[in-house]
Design a protein around this motif. Structure first.
Motif, PDB file in Angstrom:
ATOM      1  N   ALA A 191      40.626  36.687  85.820  1.00  0.00           N
ATOM      2  CA  ALA A 191      39.715  36.914  86.952  1.00  0.00           C
ATOM      3  C   ALA A 191      39.094  35.606  87.444  1.00  0.00           C
ATOM      4  CB  ALA A 191      38.620  37.890  86.553  1.00  0.00           C
ATOM      5  N   GLY A 192      39.444  34.479  86.809  1.00  0.00           N
ATOM      6  CA  GLY A 192      38.909  33.185  87.251  1.00  0.00           C
ATOM      7  C   GLY A 192      37.393  33.150  87.215  1.00  0.00           C
ATOM      8  N   GLN A 193      36.815  33.644  86.115  1.00  0.00           N
ATOM      9  CA  GLN A 193      35.351  33.766  86.091  1.00  0.00           C
ATOM     10  C   GLN A 193      34.655  32.965  84.987  1.00  0.00           C
ATOM     11  OE1 GLN A 193      33.141  35.166  88.148  1.00  0.00           O
ATOM     12  NE2 GLN A 193      34.772  35.592  89.578  1.00  0.00           N
ATOM     13  N   GLY A 194      35.403  32.311  84.087  1.00  0.00           N
ATOM     14  CA  GLY A 194      34.785  31.678  82.910  1.00  0.00           C
ATOM     15  C   GLY A 194      33.630  30.749  83.231  1.00  0.00           C
ATOM     16  N   VAL A 195      33.901  29.737  84.049  1.00  0.00           N
ATOM     17  CA  VAL A 195      32.825  28.779  84.315  1.00  0.00           C
ATOM     18  C   VAL A 195      31.801  29.378  85.273  1.00  0.00           C
ATOM     19  CG1 VAL A 195      33.735  27.442  86.266  1.00  0.00           C
ATOM     20  CG2 VAL A 195      32.363  26.325  84.541  1.00  0.00           C
ATOM     21  N   ASN A 196      32.249  30.319  86.104  1.00  0.00           N
ATOM     22  CA  ASN A 196      31.284  30.971  87.003  1.00  0.00           C
ATOM     23  C   ASN A 196      30.235  31.724  86.204  1.00  0.00           C
ATOM     24  OD1 ASN A 196      32.351  30.247  89.655  1.00  0.00           O
ATOM     25  ND2 ASN A 196      34.161  31.363  88.985  1.00  0.00           N
ATOM     26  N   LEU A 197      30.659  32.389  85.117  1.00  0.00           N
ATOM     27  CA  LEU A 197      29.681  33.062  84.255  1.00  0.00           C
ATOM     28  C   LEU A 197      28.763  32.020  83.616  1.00  0.00           C
ATOM     29  CD1 LEU A 197      31.934  35.700  82.411  1.00  0.00           C
ATOM     30  CD2 LEU A 197      30.294  36.137  84.233  1.00  0.00           C
ATOM     31  N   GLY A 198      29.350  30.905  83.168  1.00  0.00           N
ATOM     32  CA  GLY A 198      28.546  29.837  82.547  1.00  0.00           C
ATOM     33  C   GLY A 198      27.490  29.299  83.507  1.00  0.00           C
ATOM     34  N   LEU A 199      27.871  29.173  84.780  1.00  0.00           N
ATOM     35  CA  LEU A 199      26.901  28.654  85.757  1.00  0.00           C
ATOM     36  C   LEU A 199      25.838  29.699  86.081  1.00  0.00           C
ATOM     37  CD1 LEU A 199      29.432  26.643  87.936  1.00  0.00           C
ATOM     38  CD2 LEU A 199      27.710  25.711  86.382  1.00  0.00           C
ATOM     39  N   ARG A 200      26.201  30.990  85.900  1.00  0.00           N
ATOM     40  CA  ARG A 200      25.156  32.026  86.048  1.00  0.00           C
ATOM     41  C   ARG A 200      24.200  31.964  84.859  1.00  0.00           C
ATOM     42  NH1 ARG A 200      29.278  36.622  87.957  1.00  0.00           N
ATOM     43  NH2 ARG A 200      30.343  35.183  89.337  1.00  0.00           N
ATOM     44  N   ASP A 201      24.707  31.614  83.675  1.00  0.00           N
ATOM     45  CA  ASP A 201      23.801  31.376  82.531  1.00  0.00           C
ATOM     46  C   ASP A 201      22.792  30.282  82.907  1.00  0.00           C
ATOM     47  OD1 ASP A 201      25.567  33.045  81.114  1.00  0.00           O
ATOM     48  OD2 ASP A 201      26.458  31.413  79.950  1.00  0.00           O
ATOM     49  N   VAL A 202      23.327  29.226  83.521  1.00  0.00           N
ATOM     50  CA  VAL A 202      22.470  28.085  83.890  1.00  0.00           C
ATOM     51  C   VAL A 202      21.354  28.540  84.831  1.00  0.00           C
ATOM     52  CG1 VAL A 202      22.429  25.918  85.214  1.00  0.00           C
ATOM     53  CG2 VAL A 202      24.250  26.327  83.537  1.00  0.00           C
TER      54      VAL A 202
ATOM     55  N   GLU B 294      20.113  31.479  85.357  1.00  0.00           N
ATOM     56  CA  GLU B 294      19.157  32.388  84.707  1.00  0.00           C
ATOM     57  C   GLU B 294      18.234  31.614  83.755  1.00  0.00           C
ATOM     58  OE1 GLU B 294      19.172  35.947  85.118  1.00  0.00           O
ATOM     59  OE2 GLU B 294      17.284  35.879  84.011  1.00  0.00           O
ATOM     60  N   LEU B 295      18.815  30.683  83.001  1.00  0.00           N
ATOM     61  CA  LEU B 295      17.989  29.943  82.033  1.00  0.00           C
ATOM     62  C   LEU B 295      16.963  29.063  82.760  1.00  0.00           C
ATOM     63  CD1 LEU B 295      17.429  29.363  79.071  1.00  0.00           C
ATOM     64  CD2 LEU B 295      19.211  27.601  79.115  1.00  0.00           C
ATOM     65  N   VAL B 296      17.402  28.415  83.823  1.00  0.00           N
ATOM     66  CA  VAL B 296      16.468  27.556  84.572  1.00  0.00           C
ATOM     67  C   VAL B 296      15.338  28.411  85.147  1.00  0.00           C
ATOM     68  CG1 VAL B 296      16.232  26.029  86.580  1.00  0.00           C
ATOM     69  CG2 VAL B 296      18.219  25.811  85.073  1.00  0.00           C
ATOM     70  N   ALA B 297      15.692  29.589  85.689  1.00  0.00           N
ATOM     71  CA  ALA B 297      14.659  30.472  86.261  1.00  0.00           C
ATOM     72  C   ALA B 297      13.688  30.929  85.165  1.00  0.00           C
ATOM     73  CB  ALA B 297      15.319  31.681  86.924  1.00  0.00           C
TER      74      ALA B 297
ATOM     75  N   LEU C 272      12.575  33.546  75.766  1.00  0.00           N
ATOM     76  CA  LEU C 272      14.028  33.389  75.876  1.00  0.00           C
ATOM     77  C   LEU C 272      14.782  34.703  75.721  1.00  0.00           C
ATOM     78  CD1 LEU C 272      14.232  30.071  73.898  1.00  0.00           C
ATOM     79  CD2 LEU C 272      14.548  30.365  76.362  1.00  0.00           C
ATOM     80  N   ARG C 273      14.087  35.711  75.170  1.00  0.00           N
ATOM     81  CA  ARG C 273      14.741  37.011  74.979  1.00  0.00           C
ATOM     82  C   ARG C 273      15.264  37.571  76.308  1.00  0.00           C
ATOM     83  NH1 ARG C 273      10.668  40.192  72.030  1.00  0.00           N
ATOM     84  NH2 ARG C 273      10.496  38.752  70.310  1.00  0.00           N
ATOM     85  N   ARG C 274      14.488  37.342  77.377  1.00  0.00           N
ATOM     86  CA  ARG C 274      14.899  37.853  78.686  1.00  0.00           C
ATOM     87  C   ARG C 274      16.231  37.215  79.107  1.00  0.00           C
ATOM     88  NH1 ARG C 274      12.516  37.327  84.805  1.00  0.00           N
ATOM     89  NH2 ARG C 274      13.836  35.514  84.894  1.00  0.00           N
ATOM     90  N   TYR C 275      16.292  35.876  78.959  1.00  0.00           N
ATOM     91  CA  TYR C 275      17.542  35.178  79.291  1.00  0.00           C
ATOM     92  C   TYR C 275      18.697  35.739  78.462  1.00  0.00           C
ATOM     93  CZ  TYR C 275      21.273  31.828  78.627  1.00  0.00           C
ATOM     94  OH  TYR C 275      22.526  31.281  78.497  1.00  0.00           O
ATOM     95  N   ALA C 276      18.474  35.843  77.147  1.00  0.00           N
ATOM     96  CA  ALA C 276      19.554  36.251  76.235  1.00  0.00           C
ATOM     97  C   ALA C 276      20.015  37.667  76.560  1.00  0.00           C
ATOM     98  CB  ALA C 276      19.073  36.152  74.794  1.00  0.00           C
ATOM     99  N   ARG C 277      19.064  38.560  76.829  1.00  0.00           N
ATOM    100  CA  ARG C 277      19.419  39.961  77.084  1.00  0.00           C
ATOM    101  C   ARG C 277      20.226  40.077  78.379  1.00  0.00           C
ATOM    102  NH1 ARG C 277      14.517  41.849  77.202  1.00  0.00           N
ATOM    103  NH2 ARG C 277      14.436  41.870  79.457  1.00  0.00           N
ATOM    104  N   ARG C 278      19.685  39.465  79.437  1.00  0.00           N
ATOM    105  CA  ARG C 278      20.347  39.602  80.738  1.00  0.00           C
ATOM    106  C   ARG C 278      21.736  38.985  80.732  1.00  0.00           C
ATOM    107  NH1 ARG C 278      16.519  38.726  85.840  1.00  0.00           N
ATOM    108  NH2 ARG C 278      14.958  40.259  85.315  1.00  0.00           N
TER     109      ARG C 278
END
Ligand SMILES: Cc1cc2nc3c(=O)[nH]c(=O)nc-3n(C[C@H](O)[C@H](O)[C@H](O)COP(=O)(O)OP(=O)(O)OC[C@H]3O[C@@H](n4cnc5c(N)ncnc54)[C@H](O)[C@@H]3O)c2cc1C
Length: 391
Positions: free
Chosen positions: A297-308, A310-313, A331-337
């Motif tokens: 699905a060509g999503q690996g790094v896209n998911l990683g950048l969504r981690d970024v 969310e974590l920054v927010a 950090l629980r919110r970041y980890a859960r989402r």
């Protein structure tokens, strides 16, 4: 020993983007990597490792002021997508015009993205960049996590982020286990020239045993990602160029005519890997250190950048509310989402891989009907595009 707000271990596309984003938000950031990335130069051959970047990734890079340099250097927009199956009729077609967007995504070399991010990091006086550096030990006590480095020095940070990729050594040191499924497949990658133009379209054909994607490059060639069982990969790699091009053309149903030339090929092992937790005391995981998904699905790094994102927010919101930004409850919110989104995506790609990888006739009929049906269901199609775009 130096002290920082955040220490990012691993400055690949995800770690470097995170370090830059946090520095721009005023955090004191250290970022370390085991090695300097290979240079990217406009005159060089297009690197074999490319990714399809979603609009959400381009948005993030835009906010970090690196998107214009990436896009103008050598990014190739794709405006359409065609997905079809070797064993059943039916085709799924997406067009960026349906969403009023300029593109569904962009094909960009990993090396180019990392190069532009490192250039921005080096230009940002607020980031302490340590290369080469490896973590040889880590402990957490109270407010800090300390990293012992292989040059004999140490540093400490309120929060340490493991962004050191699929084989994350830091994840292991944090005692976080992974769940893994080996696909026993390899992705063959190469750039090929085709008889007919790629039409700024990303093409994907499901084949028994794997998937074949043709991704449009700026120079008119296509970058292929061909997932095949391991033994088949060894056979395809051993073919001479003419025989490989002939087999590739047939596997692709000659959608772009004959394959007239290919670069040397490389093959990468494919696994599904999910960290059991994204959190440890004063530490979190992002990117491939947290999740490795099938590339169909060509999503690996896209998911990683969504981690970024969310974590920054999460960190900026905590800091502006004068809360401890690296406390577990923050950090629980970041980890859960992120874990739930990454897990859902990983399992969806896994299910597609299983469904389309099987040659069993009832499944073949089901998926052919599925593609044709999804193609007619405008709201579902819109939802799929929205999800892939990271909106
Ligand atoms: C064939 C294939 C096709 C793909 N296509 C797509 C696609 O189209 N779209 C997409 O979104 N994704 C795609 N992906 C996935 C994508 O390539 C990865 O998700 C992405 O590269 C992960 O980035 P990262 O920064 O998390 O990790 P990495 O790129 O692995 O970076 C990790 C960094 O950590 C450093 N490091 C490693 N170990 C240490 C250590 N011990 N100490 C310090 N530093 C360390 C490394 O030097 C590196 O700089 C594809 C993957 C494959 C295999």
């Amino acid at each position: 020993m130096t002290s920082h707000d955040v220490a990012v271990v691993g400055a690949g596309m995800v770690g470097a983007a995170l370090a830059l984003a946090l520095a721009r938000e005023g955090f004191d950031v250290a970022v370390l990597d085991a090695r300097e990335p290979p240079p990217w130069r406009a005159g060089d051959e297009v690197d074999l490792r490319v990714v399809a970047l979603a609009p959400s990734a381009a948005d993030l890079f835009g906010r970090l002021d690196v998107w214009t340099s990436i896009a103008s250097a050598r990014a190739s927009p794709f405006r359409r997508m065609r997905v079809w199956d070797a064993l059943a009729p039916g085709e799924l077609a997406f067009d960026s015009a349906e969403r009023g967007e300029a593109a569904l995504g962009w094909i960009v070399e990993n090396r180019l993205i990392q190069h532009m991010l490192w250039r921005a990091l080096a230009a940002d006086g607020r980031v302490a960049l340590r290369v080469p550096a490896r973590v040889v030990g880590t402990t957490a006590d109270g407010q800090w996590r300390t990293l012992a480095l292989d040059d004999g020095t140490s540093l400490r940070a309120r929060l340490v982020v493991a962004a050191d990729g699929a084989d994350s050594a830091l994840r292991d040191r944090l005692g976080i286990a992974v769940r893994e499924r080996d696909y026993h497949q390899r992705a063959i990658v190469a750039h090929v020239a085709t008889e007919r133009a790629h039409q700024a379209t990303a093409w994907q054909r499901f084949l028994p045993g794997g998937t074949l994607a043709f991704l449009p490059l700026a120079d008119g060639r296509s970058s292929i990602v061909w997932s095949v069982p391991e033994r088949e990969a060894a056979r395809l790699l051993a073919l001479d160029d003419a025989a490989f091009c002939a087999e590739l053309g047939a596997a692709f149903d000659f959608r772009l005519g004959r394959i007239v030339a290919t670069t040397p090929r490389a093959a990468l092992p494919l696994r599904l890997r999910l960290a059991e937790r994204y959190l440890a005391p004063r530490a979190v995981l992002v990117g491939d250190a947290a999740h490795v998904v099938h590339p169909l699905a060509g999503q690996g790094v896209n998911l990683g950048l969504r981690d970024v994102a969310e974590l920054v927010a999460t960190l900026t919101a905590a800091r502006s509310e004068k809360r401890d930004f690296a406390a577990e409850y923050t950090l629980r919110r970041y980890a859960r989402r992120r874990r739930s989104d990454d897990t859902l995506s990983a399992h969806a790609f896994d299910a597609i891989q299983r469904l389309f990888g099987s040659a069993a006739p009832p499944l073949a009929a089901l998926r052919g009907a599925g593609l044709a049906l999804v193609d007619r269901l405008t709201p579902l199609k819109r939802a799929l595009v929205r999800h892939a775009a990271g909106r």
